[in-house]
Design a protein around this motif. Sequence first.
Motif, short mmCIF file in Angstrom:
data_model
loop_
_atom_site.label_atom_id
_atom_site.label_comp_id
_atom_site.label_asym_id
_atom_site.label_seq_id
_atom_site.Cartn_x
_atom_site.Cartn_y
_atom_site.Cartn_z
N ALA A 168 0.55 -1.24 0.04
CA ALA A 168 0.33 0.10 -0.08
C ALA A 168 0.58 1.43 -0.08
O ALA A 168 1.97 0.86 0.70
N GLY A 169 0.70 2.04 -0.76
CA GLY A 169 1.32 3.46 -0.81
C GLY A 169 2.29 3.92 -1.61
O GLY A 169 2.94 4.69 -1.91
N GLN A 170 2.49 2.82 -2.53
CA GLN A 170 4.12 2.38 -3.56
C GLN A 170 3.11 1.68 -4.72
O GLN A 170 2.18 1.39 -4.89
N VAL A 171 4.44 2.04 -5.68
CA VAL A 171 3.62 1.57 -7.05
C VAL A 171 3.98 0.79 -7.66
O VAL A 171 4.79 0.47 -7.16
N LEU A 172 2.94 0.44 -8.01
CA LEU A 172 3.38 -0.89 -9.26
C LEU A 172 3.10 -1.70 -10.25
O LEU A 172 2.19 -0.65 -10.61
N SER A 173 4.16 -1.34 -11.01
CA SER A 173 4.09 -1.72 -12.93
C SER A 173 2.85 -3.15 -13.05
O SER A 173 2.97 -3.42 -12.29
N ARG A 174 2.43 -2.74 -14.33
CA ARG A 174 1.91 -3.46 -14.99
C ARG A 174 2.94 -4.73 -14.52
O ARG A 174 1.94 -6.44 -14.58
N GLU A 175 3.87 -5.12 -14.69
CA GLU A 175 4.58 -5.98 -15.58
C GLU A 175 4.46 -6.98 -13.43
O GLU A 175 5.02 -8.04 -14.19
N GLN A 176 5.03 -6.24 -12.42
CA GLN A 176 5.07 -6.73 -11.40
C GLN A 176 3.72 -7.64 -10.59
O GLN A 176 4.34 -8.87 -10.39
N LEU A 177 2.81 -6.44 -11.42
CA LEU A 177 1.36 -6.96 -11.29
C LEU A 177 0.88 -8.28 -11.68
O LEU A 177 0.53 -9.32 -11.50
N LEU A 178 1.68 -8.70 -13.19
CA LEU A 178 1.32 -9.82 -14.23
C LEU A 178 2.48 -11.12 -13.36
O LEU A 178 1.85 -12.16 -13.24
#
Length: 221
Positions: A168-178
């Motif tokens: 929470a509060g951190q930016v997560l890239s689409r690549e990280q989420l995938l």
Amino acid sequence: MAHILIVEDEQRIAAFVSKGLRADGYLTTSVADGRDGLDHALSGAFDLVVLDIGLPGIDGFEVLDQLRSQGSQVPVIVLTARDSVGDTVSALEGGADDYMPKPFRFAELLARVRLRLRQPDGTRPRDDLLECGGIRLDVRSRRADVGERQVELSAREFALAEMFMVNAGQVLSREQLLDHVWGMDFDPGSNVVDVYVGYLRKKFGAATIATVRGMGYRFNR
């Protein structure tokens, strides 16, 4: 470097999982008996356990029960050929952190291992309850609440919500989420993350997850 215990009596599967985890930089130890697995898991030397259910000695359910009754909080991913709803519920209610039926794709197992070991400060998660911005996830029972209202989440939605709330509060890239939620490489043009973020926004509230242009998404505290 995280040390992972593999409790699996099928040598081919144990070797396959061990080889893949070692290639990703983890240390592994494999045992083929439930009692040996319990002794190893209780030693405190391991950061995560990959646990089969159909084991000689004592089965995986008993191993899990003994671990939790003796106070061990080591994350456990159950990996088994039993895939009925009843077995899944029994494993999760018995203290498993995750459950994967065989046959499985190693990329997905690896993603789940990374998620269980990953924490913003570099330590692995210890709590089964995540709370942020009026949203609560019970990781063990797979329950999600928004305020006083329970919401239904699919397995993938829950995994995505958990990933967001742990970070929470951190930016997560689409690549990280995938990588961490889907555990496989999608076509760069795939919009699967955007679609599932949309699902969560509908259930949690539109302001819960912010789009950070050109970077990814951020779960607001």
